[in-house]
Structure formats: structure tokens, C-alpha cells
Design a protein around this motif. Structure first.
Motif, PDB file in Angstrom:
ATOM      1  N   UNK A 136      24.788 -24.733   8.813  1.00  0.00           N
ATOM      2  CA  UNK A 136      26.119 -24.232   9.255  1.00  0.00           C
ATOM      3  C   UNK A 136      26.761 -23.121   8.695  1.00  0.00           C
ATOM      4  N   UNK A 137      27.083 -22.121   9.529  1.00  0.00           N
ATOM      5  CA  UNK A 137      27.627 -20.997   9.312  1.00  0.00           C
ATOM      6  C   UNK A 137      29.135 -20.880  10.030  1.00  0.00           C
ATOM      7  N   UNK A 138      29.994 -20.235   9.421  1.00  0.00           N
ATOM      8  CA  UNK A 138      31.309 -20.243   9.948  1.00  0.00           C
ATOM      9  C   UNK A 138      31.840 -18.915   9.850  1.00  0.00           C
ATOM     10  N   UNK A 139      32.562 -18.276  10.648  1.00  0.00           N
ATOM     11  CA  UNK A 139      33.106 -16.853  10.540  1.00  0.00           C
ATOM     12  C   UNK A 139      32.364 -15.913  11.336  1.00  0.00           C
ATOM     13  N   UNK A 140      31.911 -14.908  10.551  1.00  0.00           N
ATOM     14  CA  UNK A 140      31.293 -13.801  11.465  1.00  0.00           C
ATOM     15  C   UNK A 140      29.920 -14.298  11.764  1.00  0.00           C
ATOM     16  N   UNK A 172      26.197 -14.889  11.881  1.00  0.00           N
ATOM     17  CA  UNK A 172      25.258 -14.845  10.778  1.00  0.00           C
ATOM     18  C   UNK A 172      23.813 -14.261  11.563  1.00  0.00           C
ATOM     19  N   UNK A 173      23.284 -13.261  10.853  1.00  0.00           N
ATOM     20  CA  UNK A 173      21.944 -12.653  11.433  1.00  0.00           C
ATOM     21  C   UNK A 173      20.671 -13.712  11.275  1.00  0.00           C
ATOM     22  N   UNK A 174      20.528 -14.616  10.566  1.00  0.00           N
ATOM     23  CA  UNK A 174      19.538 -15.643  10.570  1.00  0.00           C
ATOM     24  C   UNK A 174      19.937 -16.611  11.473  1.00  0.00           C
ATOM     25  N   UNK A 175      21.321 -16.933  11.925  1.00  0.00           N
ATOM     26  CA  UNK A 175      21.542 -17.763  12.956  1.00  0.00           C
ATOM     27  C   UNK A 175      21.178 -17.127  14.215  1.00  0.00           C
TER      28      UNK A 175
END
Length: 312
Positions: free
Chosen positions: A147-151, A153-156
Motif C-alpha cells: 500500500x502506498x498513499x500520496x504521490x 509511487x514508481x514501483x506501483x
């Protein structure tokens, strides 16, 4: 008062009335706020406001980011026709065909008939779905979800592009810029590498997305929820939900969607919105199973034939 001044004053009055009727939360969006939330959830690279329409342009990648949508368009026939003709003329100068996104939840009511009479083809019929969010009642995130939040994410983004690439020379860069335009929740599920549908060695999917882990396996499902202002609340606009074609019907789309909803609620969203094409029955069934219900529908009107030349 000149006709232009009267038209500007009338549009300002309608805009003020809509703003004063702004809902107390994002759970009951009016047409104006709904349209702006949808635009913000898939933010175009360029926006030009033309006579009450938002003209969206993004190097030709995706209709959502390359169409005109009525935000505060005039309702009288003469002014509406003038606005459409102005948009057509602006696009003709760059050799492009006009495309309008027509929503049934926000006027003007005469727009679809006007475009049909001008020879525009109808395409891309879709349903808008919504779900009020309650943090206490939202299902828990998938335990193996990244899970990433905000800007952005390059991996995502690399994982999302591998599962849902687009055609076109500038497609990759354009998609990256569109997705980077709005803060969001980004979810990624990876395979655990054992090749079994349920992780138990029998190759049968159990509908829970269990054959995934948070390690270095190959991406099998992704999803995104853009977090946007919606009236006085925050809406989560779900999009970019993609599953490896070889791993469908294993519950991965549901696992991603539930995780997005759970994290968006924690981030303060009180309403989730998404768009599904009307001929995509499996997706519609998935979202209805999650509690989404129809909010309205839309389609596109695409200018037929070759675009007019600037001097025609």
C-alpha cells in the motif's frame, strides 16, 4: 447589459446557487460537485474552460482525459450551440475531432440531442457507481497488499503498466503524468510464486486472493483510489483496477478493491465512486457485491467523419 454580460451573470448565478447547496458530506454529491470530482480523479494534462465546458486534453490518451464535459454550460439552445461550435473550432485548429462526455446526472438536458443532430456518434456507455464509506464498517485490507498513499509511487506504476499498458507513442509518459496529477491510494498484490490458485497446492481459486504475498513476486493485481475534494467531504475515485488475465476469477479484483476502500476511509474519504462500462458484467457484479449502487450513467458523443479544416 450586453448579451455576453447577461450570459456571464447567469452562469455566475447558477454556479453560486450550486455552491450554496453544497452537501454537508461527500455522501450525496450534486451534479456540479460530482463532475468536478470525476475530473479530478483522472486529472487531464490540460484543462481549458470554454463557455461552461471543461475541455480536457492529454495527448489523446483515454477519452476521460480527452473530451469536453459540461460543468456550468448554458441551458438555452442558442448559447449551447455557440459553445459546442466554439469547442469544435478550437479542436479543428489542431486537426482533432470533438468528443463530449454526456452525463445524465448533470445538464444541460439538450446537449445529447444537439450533438446527435450534428451527427455525433454515441459510444462508451458507462455506469457511475457510488458507495458511502464508514471506517468502522469497511472490510480490512488484504494482509499481503503493498500500500502506498500520496504521490505516485514508481514501483506501483511499473506494476500497473505491466498489467494495463496503453497503445500510442506517448502513452506511457502520458499515463504516468495523469496518474501523478492527484494524490491517491495505490495497492499492489504480487504472486507468491507457487503457481496455485489458492496457495494450497490444488490449483483452485478460493475467491480470497490468498495466492499472493508482499515480497518480490510478479504483480498480479493493482488498483488506485484518487482522493479528491467533493463538496465539503472527500471522495475516493477508484480506477486502474487491473488483474493479470491468467489470474482472473480468483478474487484478486475484490481483494484490491476492498483494500482501496479500507485505506481511503482511513485517509478521510466518506464516499467512493467508480465508473464501469455497461457491457462489463463481471466488473458490475463485483462492485455490486461490495455494496456499490448506481449514481447515474454517461456516454461519449464523438464527432463523426473527418474533422473540419480551420478554413472550411
Amino acid at each position: 447589459m450586453s448579451p455576453q454580460s447577461r450570459r456571464t451573470s447567469s452562469q455566475a448565478h447558477r454556479r453560486s446557487a450550486r455552491h450554496s447547496a453544497r452537501p454537508a458530506s461527500g455522501r450525496a454529491l450534486g451534479g456540479y460537485h460530482l463532475v468536478e470530482a470525476l475530473i479530478a480523479g483522472w486529472r487531464p494534462l490540460q484543462r481549458l474552460d470554454v463557455d461552461g465546458f471543461a475541455l480536457l486534453r492529454s495527448r489523446g490518451i483515454t477519452r476521460r482525459a480527452n473530451s469536453a464535459v459540461a460543468v456550468d454550460a448554458p441551458s438555452d439552445d442558442a448559447s449551447l450551440l455557440a459553445a459546442v461550435e466554439r469547442i469544435e473550432g478550437l479542436l479543428a485548429m489542431t486537426g482533432e475531432q470533438a468528443c463530449f462526455r454526456v452525463l445524465d446526472v448533470h445538464g444541460p438536458e439538450a446537449l445529447d440531442g444537439l450533438l446527435a443532430a450534428r451527427g455525433y456518434d454515441a459510444t462508451g456507455h458507462s455506469t457511475l457507481l457510488e458507495l458511502p464509506l464508514d471506517r468502522a464498517r469497511t472490510a480490512a485490507p488484504h494482509p499481503s497488499a503493498e500500500i502506498r498513499t500520496g504521490a505516485l509511487d514508481e514501483d506501483w506504476f511499473e506494476a500497473a503498466w505491466s498489467l494495463a499498458p496503453r497503445d500510442g507513442d506517448d502513452a506511457r509518459a502520458t499515463m504516468h503524468d495523469i496518474l501523478a496529477g492527484t494524490p491517491s491510494v495505490q495497492v499492489l498484490l504480487r504472486s507468491n510464486g507457487n503457481g496455485n490458485g489458492n496457495g494450497n497446492g490444488n490449483g483452485n481459486g478460493n475467491g480470497n486472493g490468498d495466492d499472493v504475498d508482499g515480497g518480490g513476486g510478479a504483480p498480479v493485481a493493482v488498483g488506485r483510489a484518487a482522493l479528491v475534494e467533493a463538496g465539503r467531504g472527500t471522495a475516493a475515485i477508484l480506477n486502474m483496477i487491473a488483474v493479470d488475465p491468467q489470474r482472473r476469477r480468483e478474487g484478486l479484483g475484490r481483494a484490491v478493491s476492498q483494500t482501496l476502500l479500507a485505506i481511503a476511509a482511513v485517509q478521510g474519504a466518506d464516499l467512493a465512486l467508480l465508473e464501469v462500462e455497461q457491457d462489463n458484467a463481471p466488473a458490475a457484479a463485483l462492485y455490486q457485491g461490495l455494496g456499490f449502487h448506481p449514481r447515474g450513467s454517461y456516454h461519449y458523443r464523438k464527432q463523426a467523419g473527418a474533422p473540419p479544416t480551420p478554413d472550411s
